[in-house]
Design a protein around this motif. Structure first.
Motif, PDB file in Angstrom:
ATOM      1  N   PRO A 169       7.361   2.054   3.670  1.00  0.00           N
ATOM      2  CA  PRO A 169       7.165   2.772   4.943  1.00  0.00           C
ATOM      3  C   PRO A 169       7.858   4.130   4.981  1.00  0.00           C
ATOM      4  N   ALA A 170       8.935   4.288   4.184  1.00  0.00           N
ATOM      5  CA  ALA A 170       9.655   5.572   4.168  1.00  0.00           C
ATOM      6  C   ALA A 170       8.800   6.705   3.600  1.00  0.00           C
ATOM      7  N   VAL A 171       7.716   6.355   2.929  1.00  0.00           N
ATOM      8  CA  VAL A 171       6.809   7.389   2.390  1.00  0.00           C
ATOM      9  C   VAL A 171       6.271   8.261   3.520  1.00  0.00           C
ATOM     10  N   ALA A 172       6.093   7.656   4.703  1.00  0.00           N
ATOM     11  CA  ALA A 172       5.557   8.406   5.854  1.00  0.00           C
ATOM     12  C   ALA A 172       6.475   9.542   6.264  1.00  0.00           C
ATOM     13  N   GLU A 173       7.765   9.435   5.894  1.00  0.00           N
ATOM     14  CA  GLU A 173       8.727  10.463   6.310  1.00  0.00           C
ATOM     15  C   GLU A 173       8.928  11.536   5.251  1.00  0.00           C
ATOM     16  N   VAL A 174       8.191  11.464   4.159  1.00  0.00           N
ATOM     17  CA  VAL A 174       8.368  12.447   3.081  1.00  0.00           C
ATOM     18  C   VAL A 174       8.101  13.863   3.588  1.00  0.00           C
ATOM     19  N   ASP A 175       7.011  14.059   4.278  1.00  0.00           N
ATOM     20  CA  ASP A 175       6.762  15.345   4.966  1.00  0.00           C
ATOM     21  C   ASP A 175       5.758  15.130   6.097  1.00  0.00           C
ATOM     22  N   GLU A 176       5.582  16.195   6.872  1.00  0.00           N
ATOM     23  CA  GLU A 176       4.753  16.083   8.088  1.00  0.00           C
ATOM     24  C   GLU A 176       3.266  15.952   7.783  1.00  0.00           C
ATOM     25  N   GLY A 177       2.907  16.159   6.528  1.00  0.00           N
ATOM     26  CA  GLY A 177       1.488  16.083   6.164  1.00  0.00           C
ATOM     27  C   GLY A 177       1.074  14.696   5.704  1.00  0.00           C
ATOM     28  N   VAL A 178       2.011  13.750   5.715  1.00  0.00           N
ATOM     29  CA  VAL A 178       1.694  12.390   5.252  1.00  0.00           C
ATOM     30  C   VAL A 178       1.339  11.516   6.453  1.00  0.00           C
ATOM     31  N   PHE A 179       0.174  10.945   6.412  1.00  0.00           N
ATOM     32  CA  PHE A 179      -0.267  10.041   7.486  1.00  0.00           C
ATOM     33  C   PHE A 179      -0.489   8.668   6.860  1.00  0.00           C
ATOM     34  N   ILE A 193      -6.423   4.886  -0.782  1.00  0.00           N
ATOM     35  CA  ILE A 193      -6.652   3.514  -0.290  1.00  0.00           C
ATOM     36  C   ILE A 193      -6.018   2.567  -1.302  1.00  0.00           C
ATOM     37  N   SER A 194      -5.087   1.764  -0.838  1.00  0.00           N
ATOM     38  CA  SER A 194      -4.355   0.916  -1.774  1.00  0.00           C
ATOM     39  C   SER A 194      -4.427  -0.545  -1.389  1.00  0.00           C
ATOM     40  N   THR A 195      -4.872  -1.371  -2.323  1.00  0.00           N
ATOM     41  CA  THR A 195      -4.907  -2.837  -2.106  1.00  0.00           C
ATOM     42  C   THR A 195      -4.625  -3.523  -3.436  1.00  0.00           C
ATOM     43  N   THR A 196      -3.410  -3.381  -3.912  1.00  0.00           N
ATOM     44  CA  THR A 196      -3.142  -3.900  -5.265  1.00  0.00           C
ATOM     45  C   THR A 196      -2.806  -5.381  -5.285  1.00  0.00           C
ATOM     46  N   GLY A 197      -2.242  -5.885  -4.191  1.00  0.00           N
ATOM     47  CA  GLY A 197      -1.787  -7.278  -4.199  1.00  0.00           C
ATOM     48  C   GLY A 197      -0.461  -7.421  -4.927  1.00  0.00           C
ATOM     49  N   ALA A 198       0.240  -6.306  -5.150  1.00  0.00           N
ATOM     50  CA  ALA A 198       1.555  -6.369  -5.798  1.00  0.00           C
ATOM     51  C   ALA A 198       2.563  -7.009  -4.840  1.00  0.00           C
ATOM     52  N   ASP A 199       3.599  -7.642  -5.417  1.00  0.00           N
ATOM     53  CA  ASP A 199       4.544  -8.350  -4.545  1.00  0.00           C
ATOM     54  C   ASP A 199       5.644  -7.433  -4.008  1.00  0.00           C
ATOM     55  N   ARG A 200       5.658  -6.170  -4.407  1.00  0.00           N
ATOM     56  CA  ARG A 200       6.605  -5.201  -3.837  1.00  0.00           C
ATOM     57  C   ARG A 200       5.937  -3.821  -3.856  1.00  0.00           C
ATOM     58  N   PRO A 201       6.454  -2.881  -3.059  1.00  0.00           N
ATOM     59  CA  PRO A 201       5.801  -1.563  -3.000  1.00  0.00           C
ATOM     60  C   PRO A 201       5.714  -0.896  -4.376  1.00  0.00           C
ATOM     61  N   ILE A 202       4.570  -0.326  -4.660  1.00  0.00           N
ATOM     62  CA  ILE A 202       4.411   0.368  -5.948  1.00  0.00           C
ATOM     63  C   ILE A 202       4.793   1.840  -5.827  1.00  0.00           C
ATOM     64  N   VAL A 203       4.811   2.365  -4.591  1.00  0.00           N
ATOM     65  CA  VAL A 203       5.185   3.769  -4.389  1.00  0.00           C
ATOM     66  C   VAL A 203       6.308   3.820  -3.348  1.00  0.00           C
ATOM     67  N   ASP A 204       7.464   4.332  -3.787  1.00  0.00           N
ATOM     68  CA  ASP A 204       8.546   4.506  -2.808  1.00  0.00           C
ATOM     69  C   ASP A 204       8.636   5.979  -2.413  1.00  0.00           C
ATOM     70  N   ALA A 205       9.534   6.256  -1.464  1.00  0.00           N
ATOM     71  CA  ALA A 205       9.614   7.612  -0.905  1.00  0.00           C
ATOM     72  C   ALA A 205       9.985   8.637  -1.971  1.00  0.00           C
ATOM     73  N   GLU A 206      10.917   8.270  -2.845  1.00  0.00           N
ATOM     74  CA  GLU A 206      11.393   9.226  -3.861  1.00  0.00           C
ATOM     75  C   GLU A 206      10.258   9.611  -4.816  1.00  0.00           C
ATOM     76  N   ARG A 207       9.532   8.597  -5.213  1.00  0.00           N
ATOM     77  CA  ARG A 207       8.417   8.840  -6.145  1.00  0.00           C
ATOM     78  C   ARG A 207       7.357   9.728  -5.476  1.00  0.00           C
ATOM     79  N   PHE A 208       7.086   9.438  -4.227  1.00  0.00           N
ATOM     80  CA  PHE A 208       6.032  10.196  -3.530  1.00  0.00           C
ATOM     81  C   PHE A 208       6.490  11.626  -3.229  1.00  0.00           C
ATOM     82  N   ARG A 209       7.809  11.784  -2.970  1.00  0.00           N
ATOM     83  CA  ARG A 209       8.331  13.130  -2.706  1.00  0.00           C
ATOM     84  C   ARG A 209       8.114  14.018  -3.939  1.00  0.00           C
ATOM     85  N   LYS A 210       8.390  13.466  -5.097  1.00  0.00           N
ATOM     86  CA  LYS A 210       8.211  14.226  -6.352  1.00  0.00           C
ATOM     87  C   LYS A 210       6.741  14.607  -6.510  1.00  0.00           C
TER      88      LYS A 210
END
Lengths: 327, 425
Positions: free
Chosen positions: B291-301, B251-268
């Protein structure tokens, strides 16, 4: 009265139940749900009456009677599961996935060999074990197939962030994955036992009569299907962390392929695995093609009683019967 | 029966007014009932006091005993020690059929801020129970509130007014989380940031029997507050990747002005993990997860605030389409309730009138039979039947008129006229 029940009676009932289950996607109503259960129950009663009538006419349990009866027992088990789940959970859209398979099996049973396999009754205990293992294993395969399809539908829905459609409530991915795993892990050993007892059966029979040849294409295909299921089984056990979607896809293909291939084999290979061949003739041929199904079953029954009375081998009793018909 | 309601709710009054008029506890309500009984002894009372509404229902047998809106407002003023001008403009009043319909609307949640919410039924029931405890209600309010609860049940059964979740947190947990996981007590929940929405979602997860909670913080104060309220452990921001890999629910609600987790980081992160399904609730605006994090693998919702809001809106729209059906039921039940009430009001008069006329005819017949002793029993019975028919025919028009008038409300004037004309006191 029970003898008036035909295959069409319960085929139509299951078809109506399926149509009503599909209606629940648009019409959320307890009436529709109970109507679906009612039609399935009516089909269930007719189905049971049909199996009992045939079993009594052949003087054999349905599992040992014929491929036709065996397939109907399998469908019967699936209906029991459907009724049980539907009564317990009013929201689960289980029927929409299971009833098509029931309809397919009942429909297919019309086209498979309906004549009684005398060899299975000759070694009754082995035959019973063989048929029971196969039917339970196949029931497990059907359940696994249904669960994997449900998993894929649920997975797609969640990935596309769409709401549940009314009447199509599904269990969580976690539960579907777990149940799917267990269905495969239980059904493959049962299929293996069924396979092994089938081989044992043919070895027992071989000294006294012509038995099923292990090199027959239908047997080879069945072995290949079994190996496929075994591969899935081993893969599930050694790779427990495999993504659920991959498991569901592989299960769906393996189980679906197994079921469809077995049914096609039974329809197109003149009796399938159990195509009864006694010097190139099956029981129906032995008893004459001009006999109707019920007449042939009754004739077989009389033949057995005669064989018991005069204590002659089954093959000789067939000859006796043929002689009587000729005279 | 006379029924009135004086009320203010989320549609008519600000929270600042409602909170002043509210009865915060059961003890305060019981004191209020004592005061109401003393002030209006001929009335029955039930107070429904929630965060969205304060409503005072009163009912009496005689119309003359009904307190006016001003008198009830005066009660509020004196009980809460408020100047009456501070809230009089925010008060609404309904009487008779309208008051009954209003209570049915409230109990069915048609009048609620969150349409179709189920909490109001228990609040109405609780209000009725407290009134019973305070000896404030009676046969009239009993009938009214019991019917309100029945109508509420009917609306919930026959419509879909209460179906589908309509808050972000409940949709996240109920519509999506529960369809991914069978249970939550064996799951690790990672909270990034400590916004209000994260708190609300955690509250829902807590109801579902949440497992381990890990709060990754940039500022220790906020994370400590969450940890203190929900349990679990606070972890420094530097460990975020490790916990991203271990968590089942994020559950993420940081209030950051840009995404803190991108697809590459999450893939690793996913490569290092067990590959189990992960349910990500990105409640930040702007989004915390690309939003690209959702495409990292089929187990990401991955669900962001728009996805959840879209689902809420669909559910709300589905409920709105049910309002008309719910109103039809309320309308039908209101008419039936009022008919029952009026029927009860006219019933005793009709009964007494009928008995009086039949008594008179019996007395006159006895006199007649004494004067004519030669009449045999067949003649006597024939005369009795004739007289009875005459009485019934004479009674029919006034009784029919009374019944007709009772369909539109208690015909007090007509009842009074009948009483006076035929001396039915």
């Amino acid at each position: 009265m029970l003898s008036n029940v035909t295959l069409l009676c319960f085929f139509a009932s299951y078809l109506c139940a399926l149509a009503l289950e599909a209606t629940r996607l648009w019409v959320k109503s307890a009436v529709v749900r109970w109507a679906a259960i009612g039609f399935a129950s009516a089909g269930f009663v007719a189905h049971m009456a049909y199996l009992l009538t045939r079993a009594s006419a052949a003087d054999l349990p349905p599992l040992l009677s014929s491929t036709h009866d065996w397939l109907l027992v399998l469908a019967f088990l699936a209906v029991v599961i459907y009724l049980f789940v539907s009564v317990l959970d009013r929201n689960l859209g289980f029927g929409l996935f299971l009833l098509p398979i029931v309809v397919l099996m009942v429909g297919a049973s019309r086209f498979v060999n309906q004549s009684t396999d005398a060899r299975l009754s000759a070694v009754r205990s082995w035959g019973m074990l063989h048929a029971t293992m196969w039917v339970l294993g196949a029931a497990g395969v059907i359940i696994a197939l249904v669960l994997s399809v449900m998993y894929l539908v649920q997975h797609r829905r969640l990935r596309h962030k769409t709401l549940l459609q009314d009447g199509l409530e599904l269990p969580s991915l976690e539960r579907l994955g777990r149940l799917n795993w267990w269905a495969i892990v239980v059904s493959v050993p049962l299929l293996t036992l069924g396979m092994a007892t089938g081989v044992g059966l043919s070895l027992i029979e071989s000294p006294v009569r012509n038995s099923v040849r292990l090199s027959e294409p239908s047997i080879v295909i069945s072995l290949l299907l079994w190996m496929g299921m075994m591969g899935l089984f081993v893969w599930l056990l050694v790779a427990p962390r495999t993504p659920g979607k991959l498991v569901a896809w592989r299960t769906m293909w393996a189980c679906g392929f197994l079921l469809v291939t077995l049914i096609i084999l039974e329809i197109f290979s003149q009796g399938g695995i159990h195509g009864v061949r006694e010097n190139g003739e099956d029981v129906e041929a032995v008893m004459g093609h001009d006999l109707s199904r019920s007449e042939s079953l009754a004739a077989l029954h009389r033949e057995r009683q005669l064989a018991r009375t005069i204590r002659v081998p089954q093959g000789d009793s067939s000859r006796l019967h043929r002689g009587a018909k000729d005279s | 029966m006379n029924v009135q309601v004086v009320y203010c709710n989320h549609q008519t009054a600000d929270l600042s007014v409602r909170e002043k008029l509210a009865f915060a506890s059961e003890a305060e309500l019981l004191r209020a009932y004592d005061a109401l009984r003393a002030r209006f002894p001929a009335s029955e009372h039930v107070v429904v006091s929630t965060c969205n509404r304060v409503e005072l229902y009163t009912a009496q047998e005689a119309a003359g005993d009904a307190p006016s809106t001003r008198e009830l407002a005066q009660f509020f003023s004196e009980f809460h020690d408020l100047p009456i001008e501070a809230f009089l403009g925010d008060l609404l009043a309904r009487t008779g059929t309208e008051a009954v319909r209003h209570l049915f609307d409230v109990a069915c949640s048609i009048d609620s801020m969150v349409l179709g919410e189920s909490q109001i039924v228990s609040q109405v029931k609780s209000a009725y129970d407290i009134a019973t405890k305070g000896n404030a209600n009676g046969p009239l309010t009993n009938a009214l509130f019991q019917r309100a609860l029945t109508v509420s049940r009917r609306v919930r059964t026959e419509t879909r007014l209460s179906e589908g979740r309509i808050s972000i947190a409940s949709v996240a947990v109920g519509e999506f989380g529960r369809n991914i996981f069978d249970r939550f007590d064996d799951k690790t929940i990672l909270v990034i940031g400590a916004g209000e929405m994260a708190e609300e979602t955690l509250r829902y997860l807590q109801n579902e029997g949440v497992g381990r909670i890990v709060v990754v913080y940039r500022t220790p104060e906020n994370s400590q507050r969450l940890v203190h309220e929900f349990g679990g452990q606070a972890q420094p921001w530097a460990d975020l990747d490790m916990w991203l890999g271990r968590a089942n629910i994020i559950i993420s609600t940081t209030g950051a002005d840009r995404p803190i987790v991108d697809a590459e980081r999450f893939r690793k992160v996913r490569r290092r993990g067990a590959g189990e399904p992960v349910f990500i609730l990105d409640l930040g605006a702007p989004r915390d997860f690309d939003p690209a994090v959702a495409e990292v693998d089929e187990g990401v919702f991955l669900y962001d605030i728009d996805d959840l809001e879209r689902t809420c809106a669909q559910n709300r729209a589905a409920r709105t389409t049910e309002i008309a059906r719910a109103r039809d039921i309320v309308e039908e039940e209101t008419a039936r309730f009022m008919h029952d009430v009026y029927h009860k009001a006219t019933g005793p008069i009709i009964q007494r009138l009928r008995e009086r006329w039949h008594d008179v005819s019996r007395q006159e017949l006895e006199l007649l039979f004494r004067k004519l002793p030669d009449l045999d029993s067949n003649d006597q019975q024939a005369i009795e039947r004739t007289v009875e028919r005459i009485v019934n025919k004479l009674l029919h028009p006034p009784l029919e008129t009374l019944r007709d008038e009772a369909r539109d409300g208690t015909p007090h004037g007509l009842l009074d006229a009948v009483r006076r004309l035929f001396h039915l006191h």
